[in-house]
Write a protein that holds these residues in place. Structure first.
Motif, mmCIF file in Angstrom:
data_model
loop_
_atom_site.group_PDB
_atom_site.id
_atom_site.type_symbol
_atom_site.label_atom_id
_atom_site.label_comp_id
_atom_site.label_asym_id
_atom_site.label_seq_id
_atom_site.Cartn_x
_atom_site.Cartn_y
_atom_site.Cartn_z
ATOM 1 N N GLY A 51 0.811 -1.211 0.000
ATOM 2 C CA GLY A 51 0.000 0.000 0.000
ATOM 3 C C GLY A 51 0.843 1.259 0.000
ATOM 4 O O GLY A 51 0.573 2.203 -0.748
ATOM 5 N N LEU A 52 1.887 1.284 0.825
ATOM 6 C CA LEU A 52 2.780 2.451 0.852
ATOM 7 C C LEU A 52 3.529 2.606 -0.474
ATOM 8 O O LEU A 52 3.753 3.723 -0.939
ATOM 9 N N LEU A 55 1.045 4.056 -2.960
ATOM 10 C CA LEU A 55 0.812 5.455 -2.629
ATOM 11 C C LEU A 55 1.990 6.321 -3.063
ATOM 12 O O LEU A 55 1.813 7.406 -3.630
ATOM 13 N N THR A 56 3.193 5.850 -2.834
ATOM 14 C CA THR A 56 4.391 6.584 -3.227
ATOM 15 C C THR A 56 4.460 6.760 -4.739
ATOM 16 O O THR A 56 4.738 7.860 -5.242
ATOM 17 N N LEU A 59 1.667 9.229 -5.854
ATOM 18 C CA LEU A 59 2.016 10.621 -5.549
ATOM 19 C C LEU A 59 3.146 11.122 -6.449
ATOM 20 O O LEU A 59 3.146 12.270 -6.873
#
Length: 91
Positions: A51-52, A55-56, A59
């Motif tokens: 998930g991170l 997201l990274t 973004l």
């Protein structure tokens, strides 16, 4: 069409992470520098890491967009026209 492909790909990734998380109930403790977490299931940690990562990347794509596909296609079409005009013999 591209949006549908991205949606299906994201759903397949989420399903794969969910299956992986469900089949890895083993707990472990994460050590990072001086910090130590409580015992967490391995599957949960994998899901958080994925998930991170998503997201990274998302973004990053929003903050530093590359050239759009349509703009690149227009530039290439113009270049093809220029090259075709060079190859034509003078009349």
């Amino acid at each position: 069409m591209l949006l549908l492909f991205n949606l299906v790909l994201t759903l397949l990734l989420a399903l794969g992470v969910a299956v992986l998380a469900g089949q890895n109930p083993t707990t472990l403790t994460v050590h990072f520098l001086m910090w130590r977490s409580v015992e967490l299931p391995l599957g949960f940690l994998i899901a958080v890491a994925v998930g991170l990562g998503l997201l990274t990347v998302g973004l990053g794509a929003l903050l530093w967009p590359g050239p759009s596909f349509s703009a690149t296609a227009r530039q290439l079409q113009e270049r093809v026209r220029q090259l075709e005009m060079q190859d034509q013999p003078p009349q």
